[in-house]
Enzyme design. Structure first.
Site, PDB file in Angstrom:
ATOM      1  N   HIS A 191       0.800  -1.235   0.000  1.00 31.93           N
ATOM      2  CA  HIS A 191       0.000   0.000   0.000  1.00 31.93           C
ATOM      3  C   HIS A 191       0.824   1.271   0.000  1.00 31.93           C
ATOM      4  O   HIS A 191       0.422   2.294   0.562  1.00 31.93           O
ATOM      5  CB  HIS A 191      -0.965  -0.009   1.190  1.00 31.93           C
ATOM      6  CG  HIS A 191      -2.345   0.436   0.815  1.00 31.93           C
ATOM      7  ND1 HIS A 191      -2.833   1.697   1.097  1.00 31.93           N
ATOM      8  CD2 HIS A 191      -3.338  -0.205   0.169  1.00 31.93           C
ATOM      9  CE1 HIS A 191      -4.061   1.821   0.659  1.00 31.93           C
ATOM     10  NE2 HIS A 191      -4.400   0.678   0.078  1.00 31.93           N
ATOM     11  N   GLU A 242      -1.258   1.475  -9.835  1.00 31.16           N
ATOM     12  CA  GLU A 242      -2.583   2.031  -9.562  1.00 31.16           C
ATOM     13  C   GLU A 242      -2.554   3.547  -9.390  1.00 31.16           C
ATOM     14  O   GLU A 242      -3.579   4.210  -9.549  1.00 31.16           O
ATOM     15  CB  GLU A 242      -3.183   1.402  -8.306  1.00 31.16           C
ATOM     16  CG  GLU A 242      -2.500   1.771  -7.011  1.00 31.16           C
ATOM     17  CD  GLU A 242      -3.122   1.109  -5.801  1.00 31.16           C
ATOM     18  OE1 GLU A 242      -3.751   1.813  -4.994  1.00 31.16           O
ATOM     19  OE2 GLU A 242      -2.993  -0.119  -5.667  1.00 31.16           O
TER      20      GLU A 242
END
Length: 400
Positions: A191, A242
């Site tokens: 993350h 992303e």
């Protein structure tokens, strides 16, 4: 055929807002699209109204022309919110174009190169191995899923010595491998919380002996060259993308050999048109695509058509539209918190659901192949959402 109006709806997916849009044509066709949820979702509505004035009265089938025009009317490259809005408009144009011909969208992309699309489910925390086993088995029994994504962190990475963070992560994955079925594939999403390349390398290599499906986004995206350094020092599969916005950014990443798998988001990069261009560049670098897809069931439908037609597709991130969603985390950081199964995304009547771990195509249904629920969309259902920004022991903030 001309674009007549744009309708924007504020809905929700469990505890996150979702902006869904419809574009109507003068001959009665409607296309649907979904914006990315970056945070200030209410800001998307006036932005969509503004962008609509550039395409009003145009032929919706001129997708390349219209999206290029929306990109070029801005003196500077559009950022997160601009691209989220343009992505949803792009989705609508593809939906209309396919419906005008009575075919699924993937037939406009050269047709499907596969008969079904493999998906993985996100768990997104690191529950105790026995609890994880039960949750993964439940997803397997109901949906046939054999691929999953978890967090690599077992302890607070800011409150403990880094070596201990790495040790507990590796020990966890080893225990997990010994506890769950051998055929399960398990990815780990760091993350983008790690600031130092050396630390990201340590964590990835500690997980590597237990064969992760991929190690996702340990670093922030800004320093592309750092990704090349990280990849050269890793002995496991590296995935990222992303947080990148265009084929030009992905070209930089691929030029430094910064990953094995790219993860562009079809609701972030400007839509299906840009997604295809990004994937083609990756294909030329022998890199596969595993689309980032944490959004709702309409975004999943859009991703399905991309994935069905893309030769270098690898696997698709998937969230069940109702029930577990992010199976564990409830926002409080408890790795073993049980999911709230009472909520979901209800604005799609007939979402794509896995069968034997795959989403099946719907060749007899034009456009995206789903039906929207106007009763749900007619009720504004905004929910405020913001990222939980962690604090270090000294009081400074860290990446969420």
């Amino acid at each position: 055929m001309k674009i007549e109006r744009l309708r924007a709806y504020m809905s929700r997916d469990k505890d996150r807002p979702r902006v869904v849009i419809a574009i109507d044509t003068d001959d009665g066709l409607t296309g649907w699209g979904e914006c990315y949820n970056h945070g200030p979702d209410k800001a998307l509505l006036p932005l969509l109204d503004y962008l609509f004035e550039f395409i009003r009265g145009q032929d919706p089938r001129r997708i390349e022309y219209l999206i290029l025009y929306l990109m070029q009317q801005s003196r500077f490259p559009p950022g997160a919110l601009g691209l989220a809005a343009i992505s949803a408009i792009d989705h609508c144009l593809w939906d209309i174009s396919a419906k005008a011909l009575g075919v699924p969208v993937y037939m406009l992309l050269g047709g499907n190169v596969r008969d079904k699309v493999r998906v993985y489910a996100g768990v997104y925390t690191a529950p105790d191995p026995a609890i994880a086993r039960d949750e993964l088995n439940a997803l397997n029994e109901q949906w046939g899923l054999t691929a999953f994504k978890l967090s690599p962190y077992r302890i607070d990475m800011h409150a403990h010595r880094w070596g201990e963070v790495v040790r507990t992560s590796a020990e966890y994955f080893r225990n997990l491998r010994e506890t769950v079925r051998a055929d399960y594939e398990i990815a780990f999403d760091a993350h983008a919380k790690i600031f130092e390349v050396g630390q990201a390398m340590q964590l990835g290599n500690a997980l590597a002996p237990y064969d992760p499906l991929f190690f996702e986004e340990p670093l922030r995206p800004e320093n592309v060259e750092a990704w090349g350094e990280l990849k050269r020092g890793l002995s496991c599969t590296l995935a990222t993308g992303e947080s990148l916005y265009s084929r030009f950014e992905f070209l930089r990443l691929l030029s430094v050999k910064g990953c094995d798998i790219i993860q562009p988001d079809i609701c972030v990069v400007g839509g299906l048109l840009e997604m295809r261009k990004i994937a083609a560049i990756a294909e030329a670098h022998y890199v596969t695509v595993a689309p980032h897809n944490p959004m709702g069931p309409l975004a999943t439908a859009v991703n399905l058509h991309f994935s069905a037609a893309q030769p270098n597709f690898r696997i698709l991130e998937y969230r069940l539209p109702h029930g577990p969603n992010y199976a564990f985390g409830d926002g409080r950081g408890d790795a073993n918190a049980q999911p709230d199964r009472s909520q979901g995304a209800w604005y799609v009547k007939d979402p794509y659901l896995p069968k034997d771990g795959y989403l099946e195509l719907r060749p007899g249904r034009p456009g995206w192949g789903v039906e929207m629920d106007m009763d749900v969309l007619a009720k504004e259902d905004y929910v405020h959402w913001e990222r939980k920004v962690p604090r270090r022991p000294d009081g400074s903030t860290a990446y969420a």
